[in-house]
Write an enzyme that holds these catalytic residues in place. Structure first.
Site, PDB file in Angstrom:
ATOM      1  CE  LYS A 118      47.035  53.619  14.732  1.00  0.00           C
ATOM      2  NZ  LYS A 118      46.401  54.395  15.798  1.00  0.00           N
ATOM      3  NE  ARG A 148      52.314  56.285  16.994  1.00  0.00           N
ATOM      4  CZ  ARG A 148      51.780  55.108  17.298  1.00  0.00           C
ATOM      5  NH1 ARG A 148      52.208  54.024  16.714  1.00  0.00           N
ATOM      6  NH2 ARG A 148      50.815  55.022  18.179  1.00  0.00           N
ATOM      7  NE  ARG A 202      48.607  50.130  25.073  1.00  0.00           N
ATOM      8  CZ  ARG A 202      48.605  50.442  23.781  1.00  0.00           C
ATOM      9  NH1 ARG A 202      48.063  49.608  22.895  1.00  0.00           N
ATOM     10  NH2 ARG A 202      49.139  51.558  23.356  1.00  0.00           N
ATOM     11  NE  ARG A 212      48.739  56.274  23.361  1.00  0.00           N
ATOM     12  CZ  ARG A 212      47.880  55.262  23.484  1.00  0.00           C
ATOM     13  NH1 ARG A 212      47.241  55.059  24.625  1.00  0.00           N
ATOM     14  NH2 ARG A 212      47.660  54.455  22.469  1.00  0.00           N
TER      15      ARG A 212
HETATM   16  P1  AMP Z   1      50.432  51.869  19.762  1.00  0.00           P
HETATM   17  O1  AMP Z   1      50.297  50.501  20.319  1.00  0.00           O
HETATM   18  O2  AMP Z   1      50.520  51.910  18.272  1.00  0.00           O
HETATM   19  O3  AMP Z   1      49.379  52.818  20.299  1.00  0.00           O
HETATM   20  O4  AMP Z   1      51.843  52.425  20.273  1.00  0.00           O
HETATM   21  C1  AMP Z   1      52.113  52.577  21.655  1.00  0.00           C
HETATM   22  C2  AMP Z   1      53.311  53.474  21.860  1.00  0.00           C
HETATM   23  O5  AMP Z   1      54.464  52.882  21.264  1.00  0.00           O
HETATM   24  C3  AMP Z   1      53.212  54.858  21.242  1.00  0.00           C
HETATM   25  O6  AMP Z   1      52.501  55.781  22.048  1.00  0.00           O
HETATM   26  C4  AMP Z   1      54.690  55.221  21.111  1.00  0.00           C
HETATM   27  O7  AMP Z   1      55.244  55.573  22.355  1.00  0.00           O
HETATM   28  C5  AMP Z   1      55.302  53.887  20.702  1.00  0.00           C
HETATM   29  N1  AMP Z   1      55.311  53.727  19.230  1.00  0.00           N
HETATM   30  C6  AMP Z   1      54.625  52.816  18.487  1.00  0.00           C
HETATM   31  N2  AMP Z   1      54.869  52.963  17.182  1.00  0.00           N
HETATM   32  C7  AMP Z   1      55.730  53.997  17.076  1.00  0.00           C
HETATM   33  C8  AMP Z   1      56.349  54.666  15.982  1.00  0.00           C
HETATM   34  N3  AMP Z   1      56.101  54.318  14.714  1.00  0.00           N
HETATM   35  N4  AMP Z   1      57.186  55.704  16.262  1.00  0.00           N
HETATM   36  C9  AMP Z   1      57.444  56.083  17.517  1.00  0.00           C
HETATM   37  N5  AMP Z   1      56.884  55.524  18.600  1.00  0.00           N
HETATM   38  C10 AMP Z   1      56.022  54.481  18.387  1.00  0.00           C
END
Ligand code: AMP
Length: 221
Positions: free
Chosen positions: A21, A97, A169, A180
């Site tokens: 994404k 989400r 990460r 996740r």
């Molecule tokens: P990502 O980089 O999109 O994979 O996001 C990494 C982490 O950030 C996720 O596993 C969540 O812990 C948190 N996170 C990112 N976006 C959201 C969201 N819209 N709602 C809740 N937690 C989020």
């Protein structure tokens, strides 16, 4: 970008972690000249700066593979979309989400003269996303992404673009990846149906390479 009725068009990138994404939303936002709002990046930046909500989000939720609570998320997104660069439209990556985040957008966008234009749903089999995440390395500075096998940096462990040391990460380690994916199934997957019912969903097979996926998204118009 105009949503067709004079309002700025908003695009969502939806799909499991590791499906690409971030990469595709970045390409798409540049092509359309729209701001790319990646909630995960905003949270990681806040954590790196050491702000209290940023540290709490990372330690209590992100590193465990859980979602950050809406109280924090909605405040972050609300502040971000109030900035002038969002007037013409937005590309969201990793938001919404949950159903309640989707409900929030339903109210927040029209209030700002924006309308949801399309939801790009990227999907790939679980073994593909697990493999991508476990071999992903990211640049904490310019956010470039690498893959140890398919797209390694020229010099091991160092970003090609800006020379910063790459990181693995915390939440890309295998145990957190499993969590996740579970959270995605439980909290986020239902949004696919929600947007399908509204005829906003465009499905993209994201198991191929970056260019192939980009072309499929472009075909969505
Ligand atoms: P990502 O980089 O999109 O994979 O996001 C990494 C982490 O950030 C996720 O596993 C969540 O812990 C948190 N996170 C990112 N976006 C959201 C969201 N819209 N709602 C809740 N937690 C989020």
């Amino acid at each position: 970008m105009d949503g067709g009725d004079g309002r700025g068009g908003v695009f969502l990138f939806l799909g499991p972690p590791g499906v690409g994404k971030g990469t595709q939303a970045s390409i798409f936002s540049k092509a359309r000249g729209l701001p790319h709002i990646a909630t995960g990046d905003i949270l990681r930046d806040a954590a790196r700066r050491g702000t209290p909500p940023g540290r709490e989000a990372k330690e209590q939720y992100m590193d465990r593979g859980n979602l950050v609570p809406d109280k924090i998320m909605l405040k972050i997104v609300n502040e971000r979309i109030d900035r002038d660069d969002c007037d013409a439209g937005i590309v969201f990556d990793g938001f919404p989400r949950t159903r309640s985040q989707a409900n929030y957008l339903d109210g927040a966008l029209p209030n700002r003269g924006l309308r949801l234009e399309r939801v790009l749903y990227l999907d790939a089999p679980e073994d593909v996303v697990v493999e991508r995440l476990s071999k992903r390395r990211v640049c904490p500075s310019c956010r470039a992404n690498y893959h140890l096998r398919h797209f390694p940096p020229r010099k091991e462990g160092v970003c090609d673009r800006c020379g910063t040391d790459l990181i693995w990460r915390d939440d890309d380690h295998p145990e957190t990846v499993r969590e996740r994916l579970k959270v995605y199934e439980n909290e986020t997957a239902e949004l696919v149906q929600l947007y399908e019912e509204r005829s906003l969903l465009f499905r993209v097979d994201a198991s191929g390479g970056v260019e192939e996926i980009r072309a499929a998204i472009e075909a969505a118009g």
